[in-house]
Motif scaffolding. Sequence first.
Motif, PDB file in Angstrom:
ATOM      1  N   GLN A 193      77.777  68.783 -17.818  1.00 56.57           N
ATOM      2  CA  GLN A 193      77.757  69.893 -18.776  1.00 56.57           C
ATOM      3  C   GLN A 193      79.061  70.649 -18.630  1.00 56.57           C
ATOM      4  O   GLN A 193      79.572  70.793 -17.511  1.00 56.57           O
ATOM      5  CB  GLN A 193      76.583  70.827 -18.482  1.00 56.57           C
ATOM      6  N   LYS A 252      75.949  71.669 -27.600  1.00 55.80           N
ATOM      7  CA  LYS A 252      74.610  72.256 -27.650  1.00 55.80           C
ATOM      8  C   LYS A 252      74.621  73.683 -28.175  1.00 55.80           C
ATOM      9  O   LYS A 252      73.632  74.165 -28.699  1.00 55.80           O
ATOM     10  CB  LYS A 252      73.972  72.227 -26.258  1.00 55.80           C
ATOM     11  N   GLN A 275      76.943  68.913 -23.473  1.00 57.62           N
ATOM     12  CA  GLN A 275      76.340  68.058 -22.464  1.00 57.62           C
ATOM     13  C   GLN A 275      76.765  66.619 -22.721  1.00 57.62           C
ATOM     14  O   GLN A 275      76.978  66.221 -23.870  1.00 57.62           O
ATOM     15  CB  GLN A 275      74.825  68.159 -22.499  1.00 57.62           C
TER      16      GLN A 275
END
Length: 135
Positions: A127, A99, A109
């Motif tokens: 995450q 991300k 993630q």
Amino acid sequence: MDLEQFAHSVFDAQPFSQYLGARLTGVGQTSAELSVTITDQLKQQHGYVHGGVLSYLADNSITFAGGLALGGNALTSEFKINYLKPATGAVLVGRAVAKSVGKRQAVCQCEIYSVQDDQETLCAIAQGTVVSARS
């Protein structure tokens, strides 16, 4: 060596992944997908897949997505997982995406799905932060 060849060469060198019967089923510039066939040996006493198997999928999927985004070998420096539903079915699939990518780290993630008869159930979300393993 292209991206997919590189990813498979790294994955194939992981004895623990081979032990679990895991497969690297997809790679992209910032993403990775891993799968594990659910067997009785991977279940806990209630008949669900053990949380450690879900954690493995999250950790390794995150590391591959982050490592590919960083352009080379990488290590997970931390990750967190939320278990949402018990994992049952035929196959577990972990899909991770980077991300945010910097020079030395990527935040990724991952979603873990259990699959039965082409029906996917979201079992966990994770995450993590991945760092370059270059010296």
